[in-house]
Design a protein around this motif. Structure first.
Motif, PDB file in Angstrom:
ATOM      1  N   TYR A   1      46.386  34.717  31.278  1.00 15.78           N
ATOM      2  CA  TYR A   1      45.374  35.755  31.078  1.00 15.78           C
ATOM      3  C   TYR A   1      44.120  35.356  31.845  1.00 15.78           C
ATOM      4  O   TYR A   1      43.737  34.171  31.865  1.00 15.78           O
TER       5      TYR A   1
ATOM      6  N   SER B   1      40.132  36.534  32.017  1.00 15.52           N
ATOM      7  CA  SER B   1      39.121  37.364  31.351  1.00 15.52           C
ATOM      8  C   SER B   1      38.292  38.104  32.391  1.00 15.52           C
ATOM      9  O   SER B   1      38.323  37.766  33.583  1.00 15.52           O
ATOM     10  N   PRO B   2      37.522  39.134  31.963  1.00 23.02           N
ATOM     11  CA  PRO B   2      36.682  39.870  32.921  1.00 23.02           C
ATOM     12  C   PRO B   2      35.709  38.970  33.680  1.00 23.02           C
ATOM     13  O   PRO B   2      35.302  39.301  34.791  1.00 23.02           O
ATOM     14  N   SER B   3      35.362  37.821  33.096  1.00 25.15           N
ATOM     15  CA  SER B   3      34.448  36.896  33.780  1.00 25.15           C
ATOM     16  C   SER B   3      35.144  36.072  34.849  1.00 25.15           C
ATOM     17  O   SER B   3      34.486  35.362  35.609  1.00 25.15           O
TER      18      SER B   3
ATOM     19  N   ASP C   1      45.140  44.715  29.368  1.00 21.59           N
ATOM     20  CA  ASP C   1      43.727  44.935  29.108  1.00 21.59           C
ATOM     21  C   ASP C   1      43.159  43.627  28.565  1.00 21.59           C
ATOM     22  O   ASP C   1      43.355  42.582  29.165  1.00 21.59           O
ATOM     23  N   GLN C   2      42.482  43.627  27.422  1.00 20.84           N
ATOM     24  CA  GLN C   2      41.931  42.404  26.841  1.00 20.84           C
ATOM     25  C   GLN C   2      42.650  42.038  25.545  1.00 20.84           C
ATOM     26  O   GLN C   2      42.046  41.588  24.571  1.00 20.84           O
TER      27      GLN C   2
ATOM     28  N   THR D   1      38.792  39.769  23.541  1.00 16.53           N
ATOM     29  CA  THR D   1      37.487  40.172  24.072  1.00 16.53           C
ATOM     30  C   THR D   1      36.442  39.077  23.941  1.00 16.53           C
ATOM     31  O   THR D   1      35.473  39.055  24.712  1.00 16.53           O
TER      32      THR D   1
ATOM     33  N   ASP E   1      36.114  34.049  25.838  1.00 13.67           N
ATOM     34  CA  ASP E   1      35.173  33.204  26.575  1.00 13.67           C
ATOM     35  C   ASP E   1      34.211  32.486  25.633  1.00 13.67           C
ATOM     36  O   ASP E   1      33.643  31.442  25.980  1.00 13.67           O
TER      37      ASP E   1
END
Length: 887
Positions: free
Chosen positions: A89, A91-93, A137-138, A156, A159
């Protein structure tokens, strides 16, 4: 088998192993259960920690081309007694996380710094040896044989160090699952297996935290699958499930099912393939271009054969074809595999991580490995369960049953090649042909300036042609050559370590060959949709059932349900079964059955190529893989026969599926007027199921025909342009020949005059009309004699275009005065312009209106009457050159 020199070191580590406590198991007789061993009780390893306690143990793992970055043992995770699957996975970061299935938990580990992994969370999950996890997605979705449906984990806040159980979904019947599959393009999740007869259960992830059950496919048990939504091409928008499947728990009639799951309320089983020697169809994954499916069988390795991976052509999903298998020098059990670029990553239990390079997709070659089970390569269910190679950083992870989670980096230099526009198999005469190559480097970066197209024409020494960097690929041109020539090429490249890589892999000994042809003439084609004139029985047939017959077939797992012809229904098969009949309904029994073609006249066709689609299955029943399918050819009307191919008894292409076979007739017999082909299916054993079929029989011959370029001969016509000197009206009088200009590279205009030898000519060439576009080329002159020539060279060669405009942008004489930029048009009859079926003077009616009866300045661009302007007055100079009738 590879010598495991570090066996003693590893055995010493086993002293601290503890016994496995009793745990309820879904399949107590499963080999994974029977082979369970205690977990490794020592510490793991972090390359980022100089004092890492597991450094000595980490150094015992045999490897090549793979570096160990870190290793979290099961002790690091806590009291969990074994591990299973893994996934990744991001993450968006951009931070990266490994997810590992543990006996009674799902572990989340940050590996953004893979040398210093950090365990984030181990939320509880149902106790089971089997757990599988995917992400969308998350969220992460975990299933197991222990039940509890689908666990939905919210990522979500990962992090920040938090993973929460957002939901547990128990809809869809039985709550146990063996695997979970997610098509991230369509946004649907699929539960696989979990109990006898369970296939796929579909879930909509429109609300990712709450998967909604929307359908099922339960024709067969599905152990694992890949679901892919096609974008572009003939399957655009279709969502297709490639299922490792069988009856019962998957081991009966084990194979591949391809299911269209686009309509969740009406999934359609498109096709089914039983591959040779199948024991338990386990897991599969598509190649990057979706043309090949690589499939592993979990029970076909029994200690006596090497680790086997099956190669299936799925370019036509209605007709998957088993091509062959490949192996390596290990006897371990093949398990989970994934593809990335041209690499195949396999987690093969006791032989660990195995990496294969597959730029030649039918002949993968092992290029790297990391063995997590040191003592042996036995066919037992211990060691590496799975791997995940898709992190943007390049980190690769693997989950080991007894030892936990491994983080690796690739440490080998390799360059892979692919051809996004395909490998050219033919080219037009006198026409350069582009080759596009996509190159991916692993390890040391590619040197872009080194990419070279190496070309040999008619066996001459190679011409080295630098390939231009086009951004996403490299491009080079095969040089123009003539009919009768042979063009061979390979591609080479260097990386920054000056290591040379080539494609094909063993070039220059092997090269790609390109034929010089203008078209392929079809001499024979029979799709068997009507009476074919073929005959059955050569007078010595003995088969009692399964006699050749021309029908719309009734399919079984061994016989096709559909013919091969896209728009047809009929083909030749060995015996028509009954609807709902068994596997051996009217298969070949008792001997041989023979199908014989018509007699074909191939005299004078030295390059004739025959082809046919064949289906052959001999791998089922009580006596599999002991019969053959024979194809012969005769050039004397059937008196004598020569074998073209014999399929079987074992190996590739005996598991059904429509397979194309091509052969050059002259490789076997001299082409005559008495050519015949025959197909013989035999059953000489007891208890075997034999089925064969033939469709789309074809004989073609390549042709290379170049039209003679038109020559326009002018009468003497000298025009004066002030002090600029004498020059010629380029297009005067004569006849424009009716000809097809395909392949023409040079047009010569002859004229008689006294032109200054120092005259220079430059021009731009473009095409208008049927295939408008810019053309390169040049205009040159041979001047100063009694017979002068203006030579126009086209690049690329002319194709089916009706007008070519040459813009004379730099015509000047020794007098020093440059002429005004001028143009003239070369008019050519380029085939059947009026579409009446013949090329004739009537086609000129399409061209003549270009000049018409009312000419104006738009029809031409040359100052023919030399009045200093280009106007309709020039029409009086050009119209008479063609006259009032069509040329």
């Amino acid at each position: 088998m590879r010598n495991k020199s570090t066996e003693g070191k590893f055995l010493a580590l086993l002293a601290g192993l503890v016994a496995i406590p009793a745990v309820g198991l879904a399949h107590p007789d499963d080999p994974k259960v029977l082979d369970r061993l205690p977990r490794y009780e020592g510490p793991g390893y972090r390359s980022g920690d100089p004092e890492s306690p597991g450094a000595a143990q980490a150094g015992t793992f045999p490897s090549s081309g793979v570096n160990l970055l870190s290793w979290l043992s099961l002790v690091d995770f806590g009291s969990f007694i074994d591990a299973n699957d893994c996934w990744g996975y991001v993450s968006p970061s951009g931070r990266e996380y490994a997810i590992i299935g543990l006996r009674s938990a799902t572990g989340f580990v940050e590996i953004t710094d893979p040398a210093n992994p950090v365990i984030i969370a181990t939320p509880a999950s149902p106790s089971s040896i089997w757990r599988d996890i995917k992400t969308y997605d998350q969220y992460a979705y975990a299933v197991s044989e222990g039940g509890s449906g689908i666990q939905v984990f919210d990522l979500t806040q990962i992090d920040s160090g938090t993973v929460t159980l957002a939901n547990t979904i128990t809809t869809g019947g039985v709550t146990s699952s063996h695997n979970v599959v997610i098509d991230t393009d369509s946004g649907f999740l699929y539960r696989c297996g979990g109990s006898s007869g369970l296939g796929l259960r579909f879930y909509d992830l429109a609300t990712p935290s709450t998967p909604l059950n929307v359908g099922t496919w339960t024709d067969r048990y599905v152990h694992d699958a890949q679901v892919y939504t096609y974008s572009g091409g003939i399957y655009d928008g279709r969502e297709i499930a490639f299922c490792c499947s069988g009856f019962g728990n998957g081991g009966t009639e084990t194979g591949l099912d391809i299911v269209d799951v686009t309509d969740k309320g009406n999934p359609i089983n498109i096709s089914r393939l039983i591959y040779p020697g199948g024991a338990y169809s386990h897991q599969c994954w598509l190649s990057e271009d979706q043309q090949i499916l690589y499939l592993n069988d979990e029970l076909d390795e029994n200690g006596g054969i090497f680790t086997t991976t099956h190669i299936i052509n799925v370019s036509d999903i209605d007709n998957p074809v088993f091509i062959k298998s490949f192996t390596n020098a290990s006897t371990a059990i093949g398990h989970n595999l994934y593809t990335m670029n041209s690499l195949i990553f396999e987690a093969n239990y006791r032989s660990g991580l195995r990496i294969f390079e597959a730029s030649d997709p039918l002949n993968p070659n092992e290029v790297a490995f990391f063995d997590t089970w040191v003592p042996d390569d036995n066919a037992s269910f211990n060691g590496l369960w799975s791997t995940y190679p898709y992190f943007p950083s390049g980190t690769v992870i693997g989950s080991d049953i007894e030892k936990g989670l491994f983080m690796w980096e690739l440490a080998f230099d390799f360059v892979s090649f692919s051809f996004p526009s395909g490998i050219p198999g033919s080219m037009l005469p006198a026409t350069p042909t582009s080759v596009d190559v996509d190159i991916t480097d692993f390890g040391s970066p590619l040197d872009p300036s080194s990419v070279t197209l190496n070309v040999s024409i008619d066996g001459a020494p190679d011409i080295q042609i630098p390939m231009a960097d086009m951004g996403s690929f490299f491009q080079g041109d095969l040089p123009a050559t003539n009919c009768g020539s042979t063009v061979e090429f390979y591609v080479s490249a260097l990386n920054d370590n000056a290591t040379v890589f080539v494609n094909p892999p063993n070039a220059p000994a092997t090269r790609y060959q390109v034929d010089i042809i203008t078209n392929v003439a079809q001499l024979v084609f029979d799709d068997f949709e009507a009476a074919s004139g073929w005959t059955v029985n050569d007078g010595s047939d003995t088969a009692t059932t399964g006699i050749w017959t021309q029908v719309d077939p009734v399919g079984t797992s061994a016989q096709p349900e559909d013919d091969h012809t896209t728009s047809g229904t009929q083909c030749w098969v060995t015996g028509q079964g009954t609807v709902g009949g068994g596997l051996g309904a009217n298969d070949v029994d008792g001997g041989k059955t023979t199908l014989i073609s018509q007699v074909y006249d191939l005299s004078g066709e030295a390059d004739a190529v025959g082809s046919y689609y064949r289906w052959y299955s001999n791998g089922t029943g009580g006596d599999p893989n002991n019969d053959v399918f024979i194809i012969d050819i005769s050039n004397d009307g059937g008196t004598n026969w020569t074998n073209v191919e014999t399929v079987g008894p074992g190996g590739a292409e005996v598991g059904g599926g429509w397979i194309l076979h091509e052969f050059t007739v002259s490789d076997f017999v001299a082409p005559t007027s008495q050519i015949q082909v025959r197909f013989i299916a035999t059953d000489n054993g007891s208890g075997s199921i034999i089925e064969a079929a033939i469709d789309d029989f074809d004989i073609t011959a390549p042709e290379c025909v170049v039209a003679t370029p038109p020559t326009i001969t002018a009468a003497a016509s000298v025009l004066t342009h002030g002090a600029a000197g004498d020059f010629v009206e380029p297009l005067v009088g004569g006849t424009i020949h009716e000809t097809r200009l395909l392949g023409v590279t040079t047009l010569v205009v002859n004229f008689d005059m006294a032109m200054d030898p120092a005259t220079t000519i430059a021009a731009n060439i473009s095409a208008i009309g049927l295939n408008s576009g810019a053309y390169g080329g040049s205009v040159g002159a041979s001047l100063g004699g009694a017979s002068d020539e203006l030579t126009i060279t086209f690049s690329p060669a002319l194709t089916d275009v009706d007008r070519y405009t040459i813009d004379l942008v730099g015509m000047s004489s020794a007098a020093g005065s440059a002429l005004v930029a001028s143009t003239f048009e070369v008019i050519a009859l380029s085939g059947d312009n009026d579409q009446n079926g013949v090329v004739s003077t009537g086609d000129a009616s399409i061209i003549k209106p270009l000049f018409g009866t009312a000419l104006d300045a738009s029809n031409f661009g040359f100052d023919f009457n030399v009045d200093g302007v280009i106007s309709t007055g020039d029409a009086s100079q050009i119209k008479p050159r063609f006259g009032n009738t069509a040329p």
